[in-house]
Design a protein around this motif. Structure first.
Motif, PDB file in Angstrom:
ATOM      1  N   UNK A   1      43.240 -10.110  55.018  1.00  0.00           N
ATOM      2  CA  UNK A   1      44.062  -9.343  55.956  1.00  0.00           C
ATOM      3  C   UNK A   1      43.326  -8.101  56.461  1.00  0.00           C
ATOM      4  N   UNK A   2      42.612  -7.440  55.579  1.00  0.00           N
ATOM      5  CA  UNK A   2      41.871  -6.250  55.968  1.00  0.00           C
ATOM      6  C   UNK A   2      40.794  -6.588  56.982  1.00  0.00           C
ATOM      7  N   UNK A   3      40.062  -7.667  56.742  1.00  0.00           N
ATOM      8  CA  UNK A   3      38.996  -8.060  57.656  1.00  0.00           C
ATOM      9  C   UNK A   3      39.561  -8.505  59.001  1.00  0.00           C
ATOM     10  N   UNK A   4      40.681  -9.162  58.997  1.00  0.00           N
ATOM     11  CA  UNK A   4      41.324  -9.542  60.245  1.00  0.00           C
ATOM     12  C   UNK A   4      41.722  -8.304  61.056  1.00  0.00           C
TER      13      UNK A   4
ATOM     14  N   UNK B   1      33.362   2.890  57.673  1.00  0.00           N
ATOM     15  CA  UNK B   1      33.638   3.982  56.737  1.00  0.00           C
ATOM     16  C   UNK B   1      34.971   3.765  56.025  1.00  0.00           C
ATOM     17  N   UNK B   2      35.946   3.215  56.731  1.00  0.00           N
ATOM     18  CA  UNK B   2      37.223   2.906  56.084  1.00  0.00           C
ATOM     19  C   UNK B   2      37.040   1.817  55.038  1.00  0.00           C
ATOM     20  N   UNK B   3      36.223   0.813  55.355  1.00  0.00           N
ATOM     21  CA  UNK B   3      35.975  -0.277  54.403  1.00  0.00           C
ATOM     22  C   UNK B   3      35.259   0.231  53.163  1.00  0.00           C
ATOM     23  N   UNK B   4      34.285   1.120  53.347  1.00  0.00           N
ATOM     24  CA  UNK B   4      33.580   1.640  52.179  1.00  0.00           C
ATOM     25  C   UNK B   4      34.498   2.510  51.322  1.00  0.00           C
ATOM     26  N   UNK B   5      35.479   3.147  51.945  1.00  0.00           N
ATOM     27  CA  UNK B   5      36.459   3.907  51.178  1.00  0.00           C
ATOM     28  C   UNK B   5      37.374   3.020  50.360  1.00  0.00           C
TER      29      UNK B   5
ATOM     30  N   UNK C   1      32.673 -10.229  61.999  1.00  0.00           N
ATOM     31  CA  UNK C   1      32.901  -9.229  60.958  1.00  0.00           C
ATOM     32  C   UNK C   1      32.799  -9.914  59.602  1.00  0.00           C
ATOM     33  N   UNK C   2      31.906  -9.421  58.755  1.00  0.00           N
ATOM     34  CA  UNK C   2      31.712  -9.970  57.416  1.00  0.00           C
ATOM     35  C   UNK C   2      32.096  -8.894  56.410  1.00  0.00           C
ATOM     36  N   UNK C   3      33.131  -9.169  55.642  1.00  0.00           N
ATOM     37  CA  UNK C   3      33.625  -8.217  54.657  1.00  0.00           C
ATOM     38  C   UNK C   3      33.285  -8.734  53.269  1.00  0.00           C
ATOM     39  N   UNK C   4      32.487  -7.971  52.533  1.00  0.00           N
ATOM     40  CA  UNK C   4      32.132  -8.330  51.167  1.00  0.00           C
ATOM     41  C   UNK C   4      33.013  -7.543  50.204  1.00  0.00           C
ATOM     42  N   UNK C   5      33.518  -8.247  49.203  1.00  0.00           N
ATOM     43  CA  UNK C   5      34.364  -7.595  48.217  1.00  0.00           C
ATOM     44  C   UNK C   5      34.052  -8.175  46.847  1.00  0.00           C
TER      45      UNK C   5
END
Length: 117
Positions: free
Chosen positions: A36-39, A60-64, A87-91
């Motif tokens: 959901x965040x990446x979307x 910056x929001x993602x790194x937070x 957009x590639x979101x790593x978690x």
């Protein structure tokens, strides 16, 4: 005496099942939250015409939020302006009981947004 051993073994196995089940549910919730965040990041970046300011704000929001966001812009029609964004979101997620030696595992979510003209 035999009944006592069977009872404790049953309780022990049920406890293991509950712990693994709870861990799997938590991993699933982490993956859903990252999806959901990446979307949302992809929609925000596309809504701002792939501007570098919006990309940096999303990063910056993602790194937070303990995520790593990387964005790739593509120009599919060769007009000099990007019209597709990846957009590639790593978690990180962990299942403490099964990943006893490793600790955490890294996964990534991919989202694409396209400007419709």
């Amino acid at each position: 005496m035999n009944q006592i051993v069977k009872t404790y073994m049953t309780i022990f196995l049920l406890l293991i099942i509950v712990l693994v089940g709870a861990g799997l549910i938590l991993c699933s919730l982490d993956a859903q939250r990252a999806e959901k965040t990446n979307s949302g990041y992809a929609m925000t970046i596309a809504g701002h015409n792939y501007s570098d300011a919006s990309i940096n704000a999303c990063k910056s929001e993602a790194s937070g939020n303990d995520y790593v966001l990387s964005v790739k812009k593509y120009d599919t029609n060769s007009d000099g302006y990007p019209d597709v964004c990846e957009c590639i979101l790593e978690y990180d997620y962990s299942l403490k009981f099964l990943n006893a030696g490793e600790g955490t595992t890294t996964n990534d979510k991919h989202h694409y947004s396209r400007m419709m003209v």
